[in-house]
Design an enzyme around this catalytic site. Structure first.
Site, short mmCIF file in Angstrom:
data_model
loop_
_atom_site.label_atom_id
_atom_site.label_comp_id
_atom_site.label_asym_id
_atom_site.label_seq_id
_atom_site.Cartn_x
_atom_site.Cartn_y
_atom_site.Cartn_z
N LYS A 107 45.71 41.39 33.71
CA LYS A 107 45.20 41.96 32.45
C LYS A 107 44.44 42.94 32.42
O LYS A 107 44.56 44.25 31.94
CB LYS A 107 44.56 40.68 31.56
CG LYS A 107 43.99 40.99 30.31
CD LYS A 107 43.03 39.99 29.79
CE LYS A 107 41.88 39.58 30.17
NZ LYS A 107 40.65 40.40 29.85
N ASN A 108 43.36 42.77 33.27
CA ASN A 108 42.25 43.94 32.98
C ASN A 108 42.76 45.30 33.92
O ASN A 108 41.98 46.16 33.96
CB ASN A 108 40.92 43.44 33.78
CG ASN A 108 40.26 42.45 32.91
OD1 ASN A 108 40.68 42.18 31.75
ND2 ASN A 108 39.22 41.58 33.22
N CYS A 151 29.25 39.82 21.32
CA CYS A 151 30.35 39.35 22.10
C CYS A 151 29.74 38.12 22.74
O CYS A 151 28.51 37.81 22.83
CB CYS A 151 30.81 40.43 23.09
SG CYS A 151 31.19 39.62 24.68
N ARG A 157 26.67 43.75 24.73
CA ARG A 157 27.77 44.47 25.60
C ARG A 157 27.75 45.86 25.35
O ARG A 157 28.66 46.22 24.45
CB ARG A 157 29.24 43.88 25.87
CG ARG A 157 29.43 42.63 26.58
CD ARG A 157 30.70 42.07 26.65
NE ARG A 157 31.49 42.51 27.34
CZ ARG A 157 32.77 42.14 27.72
NH1 ARG A 157 33.10 41.26 26.80
NH2 ARG A 157 33.59 42.74 28.69
N ASP A 199 33.78 36.87 36.31
CA ASP A 199 34.82 35.91 35.75
C ASP A 199 35.24 34.76 36.30
O ASP A 199 35.87 33.89 35.64
CB ASP A 199 36.15 36.85 35.33
CG ASP A 199 35.91 38.08 34.54
OD1 ASP A 199 34.93 38.13 33.60
OD2 ASP A 199 36.47 39.20 34.56
N ARG A 223 44.31 34.53 25.66
CA ARG A 223 44.15 36.21 25.82
C ARG A 223 44.59 36.60 26.94
O ARG A 223 44.34 37.91 27.17
CB ARG A 223 42.71 36.19 25.26
CG ARG A 223 42.30 36.21 23.83
CD ARG A 223 40.94 36.49 23.50
NE ARG A 223 40.60 37.73 23.96
CZ ARG A 223 39.44 38.05 24.78
NH1 ARG A 223 38.29 37.10 24.45
NH2 ARG A 223 39.18 39.23 25.15
#
Ligand code: EPU
Length: 422
Positions: free
Chosen positions: A23-24, A121, A126, A310, A402
């Site tokens: 995803k990133n 967030c 952030r 993460d 997500r």
């Protein structure tokens, strides 16, 4: 709102999973497509919620986006002049919307671009101050009006030197995207070298950009005039890969995780070995078998090649059932222990003091109704549910969707007793 019901405990999973595209990587690659007047084709696209949000963002700016979920492909056409306003509605649901700032600026250097400033967030503050300072070094100036950052470069972007005060992933990606079409040479120091940043650099270089490493964390970017067609296969998702490795660990099972370069998980694999897992690496897959007795470990998160922030909530759940005392130090975000209250409700023994968590492992956790508050917390709770006796209900599962493609089915395939309700 969708909920997951998981009946635990799940014991000894045995199987394999195919990791989806990262995803990133996908999000910055989609944003970078704005730099291209010719078509961009992305392969191995993970069709998770954030990717659809980025697609909607691009479409709202005027891009044409065609998706083929079965073939995991996406084609983006940016032939029309874009709208230069990125609305709050889209930036607030997905922080990665800020990535369009670098590519819009790169393409429309002398025009005014308005990007809604992201709000707070769940991971903590952030800021984008380093993104903006990087743009300033390229001769683009900004001001804030009505919650929007207005940014433009009256005489066009000009190469210079910029050193990031702190390593930032999307900050690095934004400055790369703004620099590739600038005049002259831009030198960027103290960059992020996460695999997803390298994926972006490879994509841009393969399409005509001139981005060269001049040190471990420094780049020299020689501006070009235009890109050729861009076609790129997205790398495997290292966070998803680690998450499923941990499904095997917490259930004391074994798993083959395919479509992932093990080099992306060097620190994590070292940690799993210390924990007492047997691991075999191949060029593009990781096999893990859990030993009966696991040992407590200490972990410190840091930018790549360190242990990824993460992956921290994921290992946190695992350590909750490893007898003994483990410690975690979180060094990236100010508020990354959101999984803790939920794991505590499941009987975990975790104490958080500032950026450190001390975990006293229990034999197993207990089922409880839980609420997910962010993407990686969702998987942390799922892992807790696998070790718990009874049914765990997890609400706000949309957070997990997500970033985890086909989450329920991938877990089901491994033997997890999982149902979803609306
Ligand atoms: N920071 C600043 N100023 C800036 C930029 C960053 O102070 O201008 C600080 C942040 O507040 C944070 C640290 O620097 O404390 C690092 O943040 P970074 O900018 O690297 O994070 P990001 O680029 O916003 C990406 C991922 C995150 C991942 C982090 C860290 C994407 C789209 N997002 O965020 O992924 O946690 O890097 O590796 O690439 C996720 O996928 O669940 C996720 C949150």
């Amino acid at each position: 709102m969708q909920k997951f019901l998981i009946r635990g405990p799940t014991k000894g999973v045995k199987g394999f999973i195919n990791v989806s595209g990262a995803k990133n990587s996908c999000l910055p690659l989609m944003a970078a497509s704005i730099l291209f007047k010719k078509n961009v084709i992305l392969k191995n696209v993970p069709f998770v919620k954030d990717v659809f949000t980025m697609k909607n963002l691009l479409v709202s700016l005027g891009s044409k986006v065609k998706i083929d979920e079965k073939r995991k492909m996406m084609e983006i056409k940016n032939t029309k002049q874009h709208k230069l306003v990125v609305p709050y509605k889209l930036v607030s649901t997905m922080r990665a919307g800020v990535l369009t700032m670098g590519s819009l600026l790169g393409r429309y250097q002398r025009k005014s671009i308005f990007v809604a400033k992201g709000g707070g967030c769940s991971l903590g503050i952030r800021d984008i101050n380093y993104h903006l300072a990087g743009f300033e070094s390229l001769n683009a100036f900004n001001s804030l009006s009505n919650g929007y950052v207005k940014i433009s470069s009256k005489s066009g972007l000009i190469g210079n030197i910029y050193k990031f005060p702190k390593v930032t992933v999307t900050g690095t990606e934004n400055i790369i995207m703004a620099s590739v079409l600038a005049r002259g040479i831009h030198v960027v120091k103290n960059i992020s070298i996460e695999p997803e940043v390298i994926d972006l650099i490879n994509f841009l270089n393969n399409s005509g950009a001139k981005i060269k490493f001049i040190g471990k964390r420094s780049l020299k970017i020689i501006g070009i005039r235009e890109f050729t067609n861009g076609t790129h296969k997205i790398i495997g998702d290292r966070i998803e890969a680690f998450s499923y490795l941990c499904v095997a660990v917490i259930t004391k099972g074994e798993i083959l995780v395919k479509n992932i370069n093990p080099k992306f998980l060097d620190s994590e694999i070292k940690a799993l070995k210390k924990l007492g897992c047997l691991i075999k690496l191949n060029k593009n897959s990781i096999y893990l078998k859990t030993k009966k007795k696991l040992r407590p470990i200490n972990i410190k998160t840091s930018p790549f090649p360190g242990f990824a922030t993460d992956n921290m909530p994921i290992i946190l759940a695992v350590l909750s059932i490893v007898i003994g005392k483990s410690q975690i130090e979180e060094n990236i975000f100010s508020n990354r222990f959101m999984a803790v209250p939920e794991l505590l409700r499941m009987g975990a023994n975790i104490k958080v003091k500032k950026n450190k968590a001390t975990i006293i492992g229990q034999k197993s956790l207990k089922s409880a109704d839980c609420i997910s508050s962010d993407l990686r917390t969702t998987f942390s709770i799922i892992l807790g549910a696998l070790s718990a006796n009874g049914e765990t209900e997890i609400s706000r599962i949309y957070h997990g969707l997500r970033g985890y493609y086909n989450l329920k089915n991938k877990l089901k395939k491994l033997g997890v007793r999982i149902k979803s309700t609306v």
